[in-house]
Structures are given as C-alpha cells and as structure tokens.
Scaffold this motif. Structure first.
Motif, mmCIF file in Angstrom:
data_model
loop_
_atom_site.group_PDB
_atom_site.id
_atom_site.type_symbol
_atom_site.label_atom_id
_atom_site.label_comp_id
_atom_site.label_asym_id
_atom_site.label_seq_id
_atom_site.Cartn_x
_atom_site.Cartn_y
_atom_site.Cartn_z
ATOM 1 N N UNK A 239 0.731 -0.946 -0.147
ATOM 2 C CA UNK A 239 -0.235 0.500 0.189
ATOM 3 C C UNK A 239 0.536 1.620 0.114
ATOM 4 N N UNK A 240 2.284 1.606 0.942
ATOM 5 C CA UNK A 240 2.703 2.530 0.626
ATOM 6 C C UNK A 240 3.024 3.110 -0.700
ATOM 7 N N UNK A 241 3.869 1.986 -1.582
ATOM 8 C CA UNK A 241 3.741 2.024 -3.217
ATOM 9 C C UNK A 241 3.073 2.264 -3.321
ATOM 10 N N UNK A 242 1.401 2.082 -3.848
ATOM 11 C CA UNK A 242 0.020 2.046 -4.108
ATOM 12 C C UNK A 242 0.032 4.234 -3.917
ATOM 13 N N UNK A 243 0.343 4.738 -2.324
ATOM 14 C CA UNK A 243 -0.584 6.146 -2.361
ATOM 15 C C UNK A 243 0.661 6.491 -3.204
ATOM 16 N N UNK A 268 -3.280 -1.420 4.894
ATOM 17 C CA UNK A 268 -3.183 -0.400 5.901
ATOM 18 C C UNK A 268 -4.119 0.467 6.036
ATOM 19 N N UNK A 269 -4.364 1.159 7.340
ATOM 20 C CA UNK A 269 -5.792 1.529 7.799
ATOM 21 C C UNK A 269 -5.154 2.816 6.902
ATOM 22 N N UNK A 270 -3.954 3.601 6.484
ATOM 23 C CA UNK A 270 -3.819 5.546 6.193
ATOM 24 C C UNK A 270 -4.643 5.109 4.537
ATOM 25 N N UNK A 271 -4.853 3.282 4.245
ATOM 26 C CA UNK A 271 -4.467 3.381 3.098
ATOM 27 C C UNK A 271 -6.598 3.707 2.853
ATOM 28 N N UNK A 272 -7.442 3.549 3.584
ATOM 29 C CA UNK A 272 -8.848 3.864 3.587
ATOM 30 C C UNK A 272 -8.857 5.524 4.101
ATOM 31 N N UNK A 274 -6.462 7.979 3.173
ATOM 32 C CA UNK A 274 -6.381 9.249 2.118
ATOM 33 C C UNK A 274 -7.945 9.872 1.415
ATOM 34 N N UNK A 275 -7.466 10.959 -0.202
ATOM 35 C CA UNK A 275 -8.481 10.426 -0.439
ATOM 36 C C UNK A 275 -7.691 10.752 -2.114
ATOM 37 N N UNK A 276 -8.097 10.272 -3.302
ATOM 38 C CA UNK A 276 -9.243 8.674 -3.049
ATOM 39 C C UNK A 276 -8.348 7.874 -2.738
ATOM 40 N N UNK A 277 -9.616 6.781 -1.455
ATOM 41 C CA UNK A 277 -9.273 5.890 -0.926
ATOM 42 C C UNK A 277 -8.806 5.171 -1.585
#
Length: 324
Positions: A239-243, A268-272, A274-277
């Motif tokens: 998810x880090x790379x995804x963000x 991970x929690x932060x992925x939900x 952020x905007x867009x999630x």
C-alpha cells in the motif's frame, strides 16, 4: 530499595518463606501468606526481575524483530503482538533491524542473553542463519524462514492473482506493476501470482521494482507514469507504493479510476483514510500478529499445537482507485 530480607524481617518469617509466597507455592499457610503479602504491600517491595528470570529461567517477555518501523504495516502488527502478549502476562521487546542482517543478528544475541522466552521475527532474508541453534522458540511472521521455523502468513501468490483478476475483469487493457524488492519472498510471490494470471489471459504487464519505502516508491512511480502513459491498470507490491503512485498520478492530472486503476496490497489503515482511498488486497494484519503471538507462547510453554504453519485469509477491498 526494599529487599527480600526487609520483607522477611518485617513479616517475621524466613527469606525462604517470602520466596515461596512470591512464587505462589502451596506449601505456605494462608495466615503466613497473608502476613507476607501485607508486608510486601506496606514496604512497596518489587522483586528483582533479573534475579527472578535467572532463577526461574523464564522472563515473561518475548522479542519482536521487524525490518522497518516506518512501514505502517509493522506498527499495526506490533500493536496486535503487544495486546496479545499482555493479555497472557508477557511483555514485548521491540527491535527494528532496518533490514540489516548484522543488526538483526546483534538483536537476536542481545535478546537471547536477556533470556526472552521466544522470538517473533520478520526477517529481510528468507534463509537467514540468525535464528538457527537458538535455545528458545522462534515464529516467523509474514515472511517465511524455511520449513524448520513455524510461520504465520498469507498466501501472497493468490493475492497477486486476485489483483490481476480484478483489474482484468474491470476492463484493464494495458497493465503495469510496481513490485516490492525481489529479495523478499512476499514480494516475489505477489508478483508471480499477478503475472501468472495475466499469462493465462494472453497478456503481460510492464514491471518496475521498488523498495518498500515511500521516497523510493515516489521516484519509481514517476518513472512508470512518464515512460508508459498508456498504462491503465497497476498492481503494486504494498500500500505504501500504491499511495506513492496515487500521488504521482494526481500530480499529472490522471483521473482515478477512470484513466488509471490501482490495487495495493496489505490493507494498512491509512489506505482507507486518504482521498481517493486505495483499493487493496487486504491482509488480516491484527489477526496475523495475534495468531503468531499465541503460537509462540504455546511453544514457549511447551504446549502441543495442531499447526506450526498457519495461512491466514486475504480478501479484495474495493475503494476509490478501482471501478469495480
């Protein structure tokens, strides 16, 4: 500092009797036990933890070695480990190895010298020798250390396949991937599952590799987007790379998910937040830490266990970076 001899003198019993009370022996009369416990309370006596550990060969503490405390996945795991260990009366000593084998080895030696009752490890290397020959149980968490060490993990290969299938069924035409480090078995398996599914559909993916590190991921994500503007569907190693990819795409005015769909891995929690999630292949992070801790404590207390290799379920979580 109050000593055991002070408690003995205050309560009018021998040092040996005080010791029996501290060790919850049933050889002490209830009236005597009550008198000693009252003395302990009034004198605010605290048993010497080091001496107690050396005597009983049990510290009621476990070590947790993780490779990168800045990766949000690991603090979420550590919270689960601490909660579970504390429930069973154990403390957790947290060590951050920075993915360095020598630093990891030093931590293993230090924890061993401090008589921890077991180790939970998420090692950078699949075949590390740092955990061989230890006189304590070791449980691998998330990343396997080979068949001889018990492990709690998820099926990363199936997770990669699920990501590919989802993007394909969402209408993806040109696929991209930013995988995690190729020296990690988790990253390799996620990538292998992703590519195997696409091969069966007679298509391929443009692949880049990144560290599980936000700053490095930003650079790699920029390269992918600049060099391959035709890509419309990307699976990333975590998810880090995804963000990071999401941030770079938005800076370039790419519409999410209309122009580019992204699926991460971890949940991970932060992925939900952020905007867009971020849509993701979700691991049961808390349950991973909980089950690994329960397995370690069972082994540490020489209890029989049905399984020493536990595969936890994964699932796809649709959020705002995918169409369906």
């Amino acid at each position: 500092m109050t000593t055991i001899r002070d408690v003995s003198k205050y309560s009018g019993v021998s040092v040996a009797t005080v010791s029996r009370v501290l060790n919850n022996s049933n050889k002490v009369k209830s009236t005597t036990k009550k008198k000693v416990l009252q003395a302990i309370k009034e004198l605010n006596y605290k048993p010497n933890a080091v001496a107690k550990t050396l005597f009983k060969k049990q510290s009621y503490s476990i070590g947790l070695i993780i490779p990168d405390i800045s990766n949000p996945f690991f603090p979420e795991v550590a919270r689960a480990v601490e909660d579970t260990a504390r429930h069973y009366g154990y403390r957790v000593i947290l060590c951050n190895s920075d993915g360095n084998s020598e630093k990891e080895k030093d931590y293993v030696e230090t924890l061993s010298q401090n008589h921890v009752d077991g180790l939970l490890v998420t090692s950078i290397s699949e075949n590390s020798d740092n955990f061989k020959g230890l006189h304590m149980p070791v449980v691998a968490l998330d990343r396997s250390k080979g068949k001889e060490i018990p492990c709690v993990y998820v099926d990363n290969y199936e997770g990669g396949k699920l990501a590919a299938q989802t993007l394909f069924e969402n209408g993806g035409k040109v696929f991209g991937e930013i995988s995690g480090p190729s020296n990690l078995i988790t990253a390799k398996e996620r990538s292998r599952g992703f590519h195997d599914f696409l091969k069966k559909q007679k298509t391929t993916a443009i692949t880049y590799e990144s560290e599980f590190d936000f700053k490095h991921s930003i650079v790699v994500a920029g390269r992918l987007l600049d060099e391959n503007p035709e890509v419309d569907s990307v699976f990333v190693g975590n998810d880090q790379i995804g963000i990071a990819l999401l941030k770079e795409a938005m800076l370039r005015g790419i519409r999410i998910p209309d122009d580019l769909q992204i699926i991460g891995f971890d949940g991970i929690e932060i992925g939900g937040l952020i905007t867009p999630s971020l849509s993701t292949i979700q691991q049961p992070i808390y349950e991973l830490g909980k089950e690994a801790t329960k397995l370690l404590l069972a082994l540490a207390n020489k209890k029989s266990v049905e399984q020493t290799s536990i595969c936890m379920p994964i699932n796809y979580v649709k959020r705002s970076t995918t169409i369906g």
